[in-house]
Design a protein around this motif. Structure first.
Motif, PDB file in Angstrom:
ATOM      1  N   MET A   1      26.474 -54.124  45.667  1.00  0.00           N
ATOM      2  CA  MET A   1      26.308 -54.611  44.276  1.00  0.00           C
ATOM      3  C   MET A   1      24.841 -54.894  43.694  1.00  0.00           C
ATOM      4  O   MET A   1      24.221 -55.550  44.687  1.00  0.00           O
ATOM      5  N   LEU A   2      24.422 -54.433  42.689  1.00  0.00           N
ATOM      6  CA  LEU A   2      23.302 -54.759  42.132  1.00  0.00           C
ATOM      7  C   LEU A   2      23.120 -56.235  41.435  1.00  0.00           C
ATOM      8  O   LEU A   2      23.979 -56.331  40.761  1.00  0.00           O
ATOM      9  N   ALA A   3      22.137 -56.932  41.963  1.00  0.00           N
ATOM     10  CA  ALA A   3      22.057 -58.244  41.334  1.00  0.00           C
ATOM     11  C   ALA A   3      20.429 -58.242  40.307  1.00  0.00           C
ATOM     12  O   ALA A   3      19.790 -57.956  41.202  1.00  0.00           O
ATOM     13  N   LEU A   4      20.730 -58.635  38.958  1.00  0.00           N
ATOM     14  CA  LEU A   4      19.495 -58.437  38.296  1.00  0.00           C
ATOM     15  C   LEU A   4      19.461 -59.751  37.548  1.00  0.00           C
ATOM     16  O   LEU A   4      20.237 -60.538  37.209  1.00  0.00           O
ATOM     17  N   SER A   5      18.124 -60.372  37.572  1.00  0.00           N
ATOM     18  CA  SER A   5      17.878 -61.456  36.390  1.00  0.00           C
ATOM     19  C   SER A   5      17.586 -61.007  35.221  1.00  0.00           C
ATOM     20  O   SER A   5      16.862 -60.130  34.908  1.00  0.00           O
TER      21      SER A   5
END
Length: 73
Positions: A1-5
């Motif tokens: 999973m890619l987590a972005l802010s």
């Protein structure tokens, strides 16, 4: 999973034609805006899972009247 802010009014792009924008953050809720072609179906995950389960039941011929009523609501 890619987590972005991301902050309010910032976006991410998925492929070249789907844009997800952070519209609002209130407490523990985040409001998203999704801009995508009309040909791309967009569902909340719990609704998507329910649709998949209903489709599986329908294919097996075991859908109950109660389940059918839930789908049609």
């Amino acid at each position: 999973m890619l987590a972005l802010s991301r902050k309010v009014n910032e976006s991410i792009m998925i492929d070249s034609d789907i844009e997800v924008t952070i519209l609002e953050i209130k407490g523990d809720q985040v409001k998203l805006g999704i801009n995508a072609p009309k040909s791309v179906p967009i569902y909340r995950k719990e609704i998507y899972v329910q649709i998949q389960e209903s489709n599986k039941e329908a294919a097996e011929g075991t859908i109950s009247a109660d389940t059918l009523m839930k789908i049609l609501k």
